[in-house]
Design a protein around this motif. Structure first.
Motif, PDB file in Angstrom:
ATOM      1  N   GLY A 183      12.277  -9.819   7.509  1.00  0.00           N
ATOM      2  CA  GLY A 183      12.363 -11.331   7.160  1.00  0.00           C
ATOM      3  C   GLY A 183      11.933 -11.554   5.600  1.00  0.00           C
ATOM      4  N   LEU A 184      11.099 -10.468   5.196  1.00  0.00           N
ATOM      5  CA  LEU A 184      10.500 -10.664   3.810  1.00  0.00           C
ATOM      6  C   LEU A 184      11.629  -9.866   2.831  1.00  0.00           C
ATOM      7  CD1 LEU A 184       7.038  -9.756   4.506  1.00  0.00           C
ATOM      8  CD2 LEU A 184       7.839 -11.866   3.857  1.00  0.00           C
ATOM      9  N   GLY A 185      12.603  -9.164   3.265  1.00  0.00           N
ATOM     10  CA  GLY A 185      13.536  -8.435   2.433  1.00  0.00           C
ATOM     11  C   GLY A 185      12.978  -6.988   2.146  1.00  0.00           C
ATOM     12  N   CYS A 186      12.099  -6.409   3.003  1.00  0.00           N
ATOM     13  CA  CYS A 186      11.365  -5.353   2.598  1.00  0.00           C
ATOM     14  C   CYS A 186      12.259  -4.148   2.747  1.00  0.00           C
ATOM     15  CB  CYS A 186      10.247  -5.216   3.375  1.00  0.00           C
ATOM     16  SG  CYS A 186       8.780  -6.306   3.287  1.00  0.00           S
ATOM     17  N   GLY A 187      13.324  -4.294   3.784  1.00  0.00           N
ATOM     18  CA  GLY A 187      14.021  -3.216   4.074  1.00  0.00           C
ATOM     19  C   GLY A 187      14.955  -2.647   2.639  1.00  0.00           C
ATOM     20  N   LYS A 188      15.522  -3.882   2.231  1.00  0.00           N
ATOM     21  CA  LYS A 188      16.288  -3.477   0.883  1.00  0.00           C
ATOM     22  C   LYS A 188      15.309  -3.044  -0.238  1.00  0.00           C
ATOM     23  CE  LYS A 188      19.666  -5.751  -1.703  1.00  0.00           C
ATOM     24  NZ  LYS A 188      20.657  -7.032  -2.178  1.00  0.00           N
ATOM     25  N   LYS A 189      14.409  -3.837  -0.150  1.00  0.00           N
ATOM     26  CA  LYS A 189      13.496  -3.569  -1.381  1.00  0.00           C
ATOM     27  C   LYS A 189      12.976  -2.026  -1.289  1.00  0.00           C
ATOM     28  CE  LYS A 189      11.878  -8.314  -2.001  1.00  0.00           C
ATOM     29  NZ  LYS A 189      10.745  -9.020  -1.885  1.00  0.00           N
ATOM     30  N   CYS A 190      12.495  -1.512  -0.063  1.00  0.00           N
ATOM     31  CA  CYS A 190      11.830  -0.283   0.069  1.00  0.00           C
ATOM     32  C   CYS A 190      12.937   0.592   0.044  1.00  0.00           C
ATOM     33  CB  CYS A 190      11.198  -0.107   1.352  1.00  0.00           C
ATOM     34  SG  CYS A 190       9.501  -1.099   1.263  1.00  0.00           S
ATOM     35  N   GLY A 191      14.183   0.254   0.418  1.00  0.00           N
ATOM     36  CA  GLY A 191      15.432   1.316   0.229  1.00  0.00           C
ATOM     37  C   GLY A 191      15.460   1.670  -1.250  1.00  0.00           C
ATOM     38  N   VAL A 192      15.385   0.830  -2.084  1.00  0.00           N
ATOM     39  CA  VAL A 192      15.719   1.010  -3.442  1.00  0.00           C
ATOM     40  C   VAL A 192      14.400   1.639  -4.024  1.00  0.00           C
ATOM     41  CG1 VAL A 192      15.576  -0.157  -5.837  1.00  0.00           C
ATOM     42  CG2 VAL A 192      17.022  -1.116  -4.030  1.00  0.00           C
ATOM     43  N   ARG A 193      13.078   1.382  -3.612  1.00  0.00           N
ATOM     44  CA  ARG A 193      12.149   2.105  -4.024  1.00  0.00           C
ATOM     45  C   ARG A 193      11.959   3.568  -3.762  1.00  0.00           C
ATOM     46  NH1 ARG A 193       8.115   1.268  -7.826  1.00  0.00           N
ATOM     47  NH2 ARG A 193       6.167   2.151  -7.435  1.00  0.00           N
ATOM     48  N   CYS A 194      12.428   3.883  -2.574  1.00  0.00           N
ATOM     49  CA  CYS A 194      12.481   5.082  -1.956  1.00  0.00           C
ATOM     50  C   CYS A 194      13.733   6.156  -2.129  1.00  0.00           C
ATOM     51  CB  CYS A 194      12.059   4.956  -0.384  1.00  0.00           C
ATOM     52  SG  CYS A 194      10.321   4.605  -0.195  1.00  0.00           S
ATOM     53  N   SER A 195      14.562   5.522  -2.755  1.00  0.00           N
ATOM     54  CA  SER A 195      16.057   6.064  -2.818  1.00  0.00           C
ATOM     55  C   SER A 195      15.742   7.503  -3.359  1.00  0.00           C
ATOM     56  CB  SER A 195      16.985   5.384  -3.721  1.00  0.00           C
ATOM     57  OG  SER A 195      16.499   5.129  -5.146  1.00  0.00           O
ATOM     58  N   LYS A 196      14.946   7.987  -4.299  1.00  0.00           N
ATOM     59  CA  LYS A 196      14.794   8.965  -4.780  1.00  0.00           C
ATOM     60  C   LYS A 196      13.634   9.783  -4.224  1.00  0.00           C
ATOM     61  CE  LYS A 196      17.016   8.291  -9.395  1.00  0.00           C
ATOM     62  NZ  LYS A 196      16.794   8.258 -10.700  1.00  0.00           N
ATOM     63  N   ARG A 214       8.921   8.959   5.257  1.00  0.00           N
ATOM     64  CA  ARG A 214       7.686   8.557   5.059  1.00  0.00           C
ATOM     65  C   ARG A 214       7.279   7.630   3.903  1.00  0.00           C
ATOM     66  NH1 ARG A 214       3.606  13.461   3.674  1.00  0.00           N
ATOM     67  NH2 ARG A 214       5.084  13.624   2.068  1.00  0.00           N
ATOM     68  N   CYS A 215       8.251   7.756   2.726  1.00  0.00           N
ATOM     69  CA  CYS A 215       8.333   6.853   1.939  1.00  0.00           C
ATOM     70  C   CYS A 215       8.446   5.137   2.647  1.00  0.00           C
ATOM     71  CB  CYS A 215       9.158   6.961   0.748  1.00  0.00           C
ATOM     72  SG  CYS A 215       9.097   5.879  -0.467  1.00  0.00           S
ATOM     73  N   LEU A 216       9.622   5.169   3.223  1.00  0.00           N
ATOM     74  CA  LEU A 216      10.147   4.094   3.801  1.00  0.00           C
ATOM     75  C   LEU A 216       8.987   3.403   4.548  1.00  0.00           C
ATOM     76  CD1 LEU A 216      13.724   4.701   4.572  1.00  0.00           C
ATOM     77  CD2 LEU A 216      13.080   3.152   2.826  1.00  0.00           C
ATOM     78  N   LYS A 217       8.307   4.324   5.472  1.00  0.00           N
ATOM     79  CA  LYS A 217       7.505   3.725   6.591  1.00  0.00           C
ATOM     80  C   LYS A 217       6.206   3.102   5.531  1.00  0.00           C
ATOM     81  CE  LYS A 217       3.858   5.457   9.651  1.00  0.00           C
ATOM     82  NZ  LYS A 217       3.035   6.595  10.088  1.00  0.00           N
ATOM     83  N   TYR A 218       5.741   3.870   4.563  1.00  0.00           N
ATOM     84  CA  TYR A 218       4.441   3.132   4.014  1.00  0.00           C
ATOM     85  C   TYR A 218       4.921   2.034   2.889  1.00  0.00           C
ATOM     86  CZ  TYR A 218       1.541   6.675   6.219  1.00  0.00           C
ATOM     87  OH  TYR A 218       0.801   7.490   6.942  1.00  0.00           O
ATOM     88  N   CYS A 219       6.269   2.121   2.452  1.00  0.00           N
ATOM     89  CA  CYS A 219       6.377   0.954   1.428  1.00  0.00           C
ATOM     90  C   CYS A 219       6.701  -0.227   2.478  1.00  0.00           C
ATOM     91  CB  CYS A 219       7.819   1.561   0.927  1.00  0.00           C
ATOM     92  SG  CYS A 219       8.624   0.143  -0.229  1.00  0.00           S
ATOM     93  N   GLY A 220       7.172  -0.001   3.683  1.00  0.00           N
ATOM     94  CA  GLY A 220       7.252  -1.107   4.591  1.00  0.00           C
ATOM     95  C   GLY A 220       5.895  -1.913   4.973  1.00  0.00           C
ATOM     96  N   ILE A 221       5.106  -0.992   5.328  1.00  0.00           N
ATOM     97  CA  ILE A 221       3.580  -1.368   5.726  1.00  0.00           C
ATOM     98  C   ILE A 221       3.155  -2.334   4.458  1.00  0.00           C
ATOM     99  CG2 ILE A 221       1.311  -0.562   6.101  1.00  0.00           C
ATOM    100  CD1 ILE A 221       2.579   1.788   7.654  1.00  0.00           C
ATOM    101  N   CYS A 222       3.043  -1.488   3.455  1.00  0.00           N
ATOM    102  CA  CYS A 222       2.614  -2.286   2.024  1.00  0.00           C
ATOM    103  C   CYS A 222       3.251  -3.318   1.695  1.00  0.00           C
ATOM    104  CB  CYS A 222       2.795  -1.317   1.130  1.00  0.00           C
ATOM    105  SG  CYS A 222       1.470   0.279   1.081  1.00  0.00           S
ATOM    106  N   SER A 243       9.682  -3.058  -8.763  1.00  0.00           N
ATOM    107  CA  SER A 243      11.063  -2.664  -9.018  1.00  0.00           C
ATOM    108  C   SER A 243      11.263  -1.218  -9.291  1.00  0.00           C
ATOM    109  CB  SER A 243      11.512  -3.634 -10.091  1.00  0.00           C
ATOM    110  OG  SER A 243      10.798  -3.187 -11.378  1.00  0.00           O
ATOM    111  N   GLY A 244      12.085  -0.678  -9.309  1.00  0.00           N
ATOM    112  CA  GLY A 244      12.233   0.928  -9.611  1.00  0.00           C
ATOM    113  C   GLY A 244      12.142   1.833  -8.486  1.00  0.00           C
ATOM    114  N   THR A 245      12.162   3.160  -8.584  1.00  0.00           N
ATOM    115  CA  THR A 245      11.814   4.146  -7.837  1.00  0.00           C
ATOM    116  C   THR A 245      10.279   4.661  -7.962  1.00  0.00           C
ATOM    117  OG1 THR A 245      13.117   5.704  -9.065  1.00  0.00           O
ATOM    118  CG2 THR A 245      14.328   4.792  -7.586  1.00  0.00           C
TER     119      THR A 245
END
Length: 89
Positions: free
Chosen positions: A27-40, A46-54, A64-66
């Motif tokens: 609902g917050l758009g975290c999936g898309k934002k964390c997908g970009v953040r963790c793309s590299k 693990r990156c997606l898990k902790y990014c989602g929690i944060c 923004s960015g990776t």
């Protein structure tokens, strides 16, 4: 027998809690934002898990960015793990 029921109960509670975090983060758009953040990231899961929690704790704010740019989200920047190191990727 009682131990098996207790273990089953704990697993059910864990499943419910984890699915509610996923719903909130979507609902917050975290999936898309964390997908970009963790793309590299080297360890993407693990990156997606902790990014989602944060992201959920910070009400949808993900830098923004990776890498870097944590000045954009003070909450994201300030979260620490139990060892005092940054929690968020």
């Amino acid at each position: 027998m009682k131990l098996n029921v207790f273990v089953l109960f704990l697993l059910l509670v864990a499943l419910l809690l984890s699915s509610s975090v996923v719903e909130v983060s979507a609902g917050l758009g975290c999936g898309k934002k964390c997908g970009v953040r963790c793309s590299k990231a080297g360890v993407k899961e693990r990156c997606l898990k902790y990014c989602g929690i944060c992201c959920v704790k910070c009400k949808g704010c993900v830098p923004s960015g990776t890498y870097g740019n944590k000045h954009e989200c003070a909450c994201y920047r300030s979260l620490k793990n139990s060892k005092g190191k940054p929690k968020c990727p």
